[in-house]
Design an enzyme around this catalytic site. Structure first.
Site, PDB file in Angstrom:
ATOM      1  N   GLY A 242       6.251   5.269 -13.936  1.00  0.00           N
ATOM      2  CA  GLY A 242       7.192   4.727 -14.919  1.00  0.00           C
ATOM      3  C   GLY A 242       8.397   3.999 -14.355  1.00  0.00           C
ATOM      4  O   GLY A 242       9.261   3.557 -15.109  1.00  0.00           O
ATOM      5  N   GLY A 286       2.618   2.678 -10.860  1.00  0.00           N
ATOM      6  CA  GLY A 286       1.689   1.572 -11.056  1.00  0.00           C
ATOM      7  C   GLY A 286       2.430   0.257 -10.949  1.00  0.00           C
ATOM      8  O   GLY A 286       2.415  -0.430  -9.928  1.00  0.00           O
ATOM      9  N   ARG A 287       3.185  -0.040 -12.019  1.00  0.00           N
ATOM     10  CA  ARG A 287       3.930  -1.303 -12.102  1.00  0.00           C
ATOM     11  C   ARG A 287       4.803  -1.560 -10.866  1.00  0.00           C
ATOM     12  O   ARG A 287       4.861  -2.677 -10.363  1.00  0.00           O
ATOM     13  CB  ARG A 287       4.822  -1.257 -13.353  1.00  0.00           C
ATOM     14  N   TYR A 328       4.807  -6.689 -26.381  1.00  0.00           N
ATOM     15  CA  TYR A 328       6.018  -5.861 -26.201  1.00  0.00           C
ATOM     16  C   TYR A 328       7.308  -6.674 -26.229  1.00  0.00           C
ATOM     17  O   TYR A 328       8.352  -6.184 -25.801  1.00  0.00           O
ATOM     18  CB  TYR A 328       5.997  -5.136 -24.850  1.00  0.00           C
ATOM     19  N   CYS A 355      -4.682 -20.271 -30.204  1.00  0.00           N
ATOM     20  CA  CYS A 355      -4.427 -20.632 -31.606  1.00  0.00           C
ATOM     21  C   CYS A 355      -3.712 -19.479 -32.287  1.00  0.00           C
ATOM     22  O   CYS A 355      -4.309 -18.715 -33.058  1.00  0.00           O
ATOM     23  CB  CYS A 355      -5.729 -20.943 -32.308  1.00  0.00           C
TER      24      CYS A 355
HETATM   25  N1  LLP Z   1       0.570   7.737 -15.019  1.00  0.00           N
HETATM   26  C1  LLP Z   1       0.193   7.785 -16.292  1.00  0.00           C
HETATM   27  C2  LLP Z   1      -0.417   9.005 -16.818  1.00  0.00           C
HETATM   28  C3  LLP Z   1       0.369   6.683 -17.132  1.00  0.00           C
HETATM   29  O1  LLP Z   1       0.014   6.751 -18.400  1.00  0.00           O
HETATM   30  C4  LLP Z   1       0.947   5.506 -16.609  1.00  0.00           C
HETATM   31  C5  LLP Z   1       1.131   4.319 -17.434  1.00  0.00           C
HETATM   32  C6  LLP Z   1       1.315   5.487 -15.242  1.00  0.00           C
HETATM   33  C7  LLP Z   1       1.116   6.637 -14.486  1.00  0.00           C
HETATM   34  C8  LLP Z   1       1.903   4.286 -14.573  1.00  0.00           C
HETATM   35  O2  LLP Z   1       3.099   3.893 -15.118  1.00  0.00           O
HETATM   36  P1  LLP Z   1       3.925   2.712 -14.401  1.00  0.00           P
HETATM   37  O3  LLP Z   1       4.394   3.228 -13.067  1.00  0.00           O
HETATM   38  O4  LLP Z   1       3.014   1.554 -14.251  1.00  0.00           O
HETATM   39  O5  LLP Z   1       5.041   2.432 -15.327  1.00  0.00           O
HETATM   40  N2  LLP Z   1       0.655  -1.927 -20.597  1.00  0.00           N
HETATM   41  C9  LLP Z   1       2.041  -1.505 -20.562  1.00  0.00           C
HETATM   42  C10 LLP Z   1       2.226  -0.292 -19.672  1.00  0.00           C
HETATM   43  C11 LLP Z   1       1.414   0.893 -20.107  1.00  0.00           C
HETATM   44  C12 LLP Z   1       1.594   2.040 -19.158  1.00  0.00           C
HETATM   45  C13 LLP Z   1       0.710   3.167 -19.523  1.00  0.00           C
HETATM   46  N3  LLP Z   1       0.747   4.268 -18.631  1.00  0.00           N
HETATM   47  C14 LLP Z   1       2.905  -2.663 -20.125  1.00  0.00           C
HETATM   48  O6  LLP Z   1       2.375  -3.738 -19.860  1.00  0.00           O
HETATM   49  O7  LLP Z   1       4.117  -2.533 -20.052  1.00  0.00           O
END
Ligand code: LLP
Length: 429
Positions: A242, A286-287, A328, A355
């Site tokens: 996150g 992740g991000r 978003y 479109c």
């Molecule tokens: N762990 C779990 C259980 C998760 O559900 C997620 C993200 C992560 C880790 C990784 O989170 P990050 O470090 O990437 O913030 N599509 C959306 C983001 C959805 C994230 C869902 N879960 C966007 O484009 O902002």
């Protein structure tokens, strides 16, 4: 990673205008150097600093065979959330014990694939999932490591769609006594699983550590309850991901330590007070690993100047390769790669080619005067763009090029029209 030389934008040493010419547009460009930098930061400031810790890259942000190889080489683990992500990891020979499987509705087939491949952990999201796992393990004569994902009931400051830790959520076990305790008791006593501990994830694109710490406090209370009720000490605690990144000047990317040092401090203090061995701690970024490591290159086409209203500059991609602004209201920054050093005086809106009126990539951005054929670079598109791409309007999916210190290589080929209809059948009825 981004540099301007002779009016041209360079990314990880590569001339982006040349990249657009060689590989065509729209094009995702991913910097290996930038990904590795983020992996190293997490290693130096978390994994090496605290023993018995792991970082599992949340592959939903961006996953390809090449990405698996980078993550493996950098020593991280991999978090998957579907059979498809798991299959990609398997095809890349990603070490099974370093894979963990999240998700709120894993199918029987997905769980079987995970158990057959002997992955490291399954993060169980609800009651009946444990039943299914027990069943599979019974039949296969196996025992699987599991954690429980809990919803600590905290609200995070992010877009509602990417907030996951509040009680009203499809993810995880709610912390009602009559739900969580029987569930944990069942897992502790199961002969088919090793119940390792707990997992929470509070949301995504967060810029403060508040909700992580709140969720942690609630989880520590649960850990204490488990010791008192069952004399059971968890072995592992997964605090999710996150961590926010920089999309525009309004964001600042905090170092991992900003989030993880206070988390570790609290867990260590709690363990000392309770006189227990501190659980292993796992994070799932992740991000923050891949987001700023990606840019997207587009060719500018039609320009429509509606006097006194708005100037639309259309590009050859859009919501099919980046759904985030439409979904978003996500904000992005960019510039014209072949006019990178020129003053930006022209207020325009970047629209995609779908479109759909909502297919706007950037609303109101100052650019040098755009002309047909210019190359537009949009920044911070490494996470959740390729991963969320679609074929809407039958637009083919983009190619992805990996760049590293001036060198480039395709890691995902551009989808062809032929490929797009390959699974379609004209009925004979
Ligand atoms: N762990 C779990 C259980 C998760 O559900 C997620 C993200 C992560 C880790 C990784 O989170 P990050 O470090 O990437 O913030 N599509 C959306 C983001 C959805 C994230 C869902 N879960 C966007 O484009 O902002």
């Amino acid at each position: 990673m981004l540099r301007i030389k002779d009016n041209i934008l360079y990314f990880d040493g590569c001339n982006t205008v040349e990249l657009a010419k060689s590989y065509g547009t729209p094009l995702y460009v991913l910097s290996e150097t930038a990904i590795v930098e983020r992996c190293r930061e997490i290693k130096e400031t978390f994994l090496n600093k605290y023993e018995r810790t792991r970082a599992a890259y949340a592959s939903k942000a961006f996953l390809t065979l090449a990405m698996c190889k980078i993550i493996e080489r950098e020593g991280l683990c991999l978090d998957v959330v579907s059979g498809g992500e798991l299959y990609t990891a398997i095809k890349a020979d990603f070490p099974a014990e370093r894979i963990e499987f999240n998700g709120n509705n894993k199918s029987l087939e997905e769980l079987e694939l995970a158990i057959d491949y002997n992955i490291g952990r399954i993060i169980v999201d609800g009651f009946d999932e444990l039943d299914i796992i027990e069943d599979i393990c019974r039949k296969k004569g196996k025992k699987t490591n599991i954690l429980y994902r809990i919803t600590p009931g905290v609200k995070s400051d992010s877009h509602d769609y990417i907030v996951t830790g509040k009680k009203d959520s499809k993810f995880g076990f709610p912390l009602d006594d009559d739900v969580i305790f029987p569930a944990i008791e069942k897992a502790i006593n199961s002969p088919y699983v090793n119940f390792l501990g707990l997992h929470f994830h509070v949301g995504s694109q967060l810029h403060t550590n508040e909700s992580h710490l709140k969720a942690l406090n609630i989880t520590l209370k649960l850990i204490k309850d488990l010791i008192e009720r069952y004399d059971y000490v968890i072995k592992e605690l997964n605090v999710g991901g996150g961590y926010g990144i920089r999309y525009t000047d309004a964001d600042d990317r905090k170092p991992y330590a900003y989030f993880l040092d206070p988390i570790m401090e609290q867990i260590e203090e709690f363990s000392k007070n309770m006189n227990i061995t501190r659980p292993d701690v796992v994070v799932e970024p992740g991000r923050s690993i891949v987001g700023e490591a990606g840019i997207t290159l587009y060719t500018i086409g039609t320009i429509k100047d509606i006097k006194g209203v708005r100037k639309y500059v259309s590009v050859d991609g859009g919501m099919t390769d980046n759904i985030r602004p439409a979904l978003y209201q996500a904000k992005y920054e960019g510039l014209i790669a072949n006019k990178a050093g020129e003053p930006r005086n022209d207020l325009v809106t970047i629209s995609g080619k779908c479109c759909e009126s909502g297919d706007i990539l950037i609303k109101d951005i100052y650019l040098p005067k755009a002309e047909r054929g210019d190359i537009l670079a949009v920044f911070s598109t490494g996470a959740y763009c390729y991963a969320m791409a679609s074929n809407y309007n039958k637009n083919p999916m983009l190619a992805t090029v990996l760049v590293k210190e001036g060198k480039s290589q395709v890691i995902v080929k551009r989808q062809t029209y032929e490929h797009m209809i390959a699974n379609e059948i004209i009925p004979s009825l």
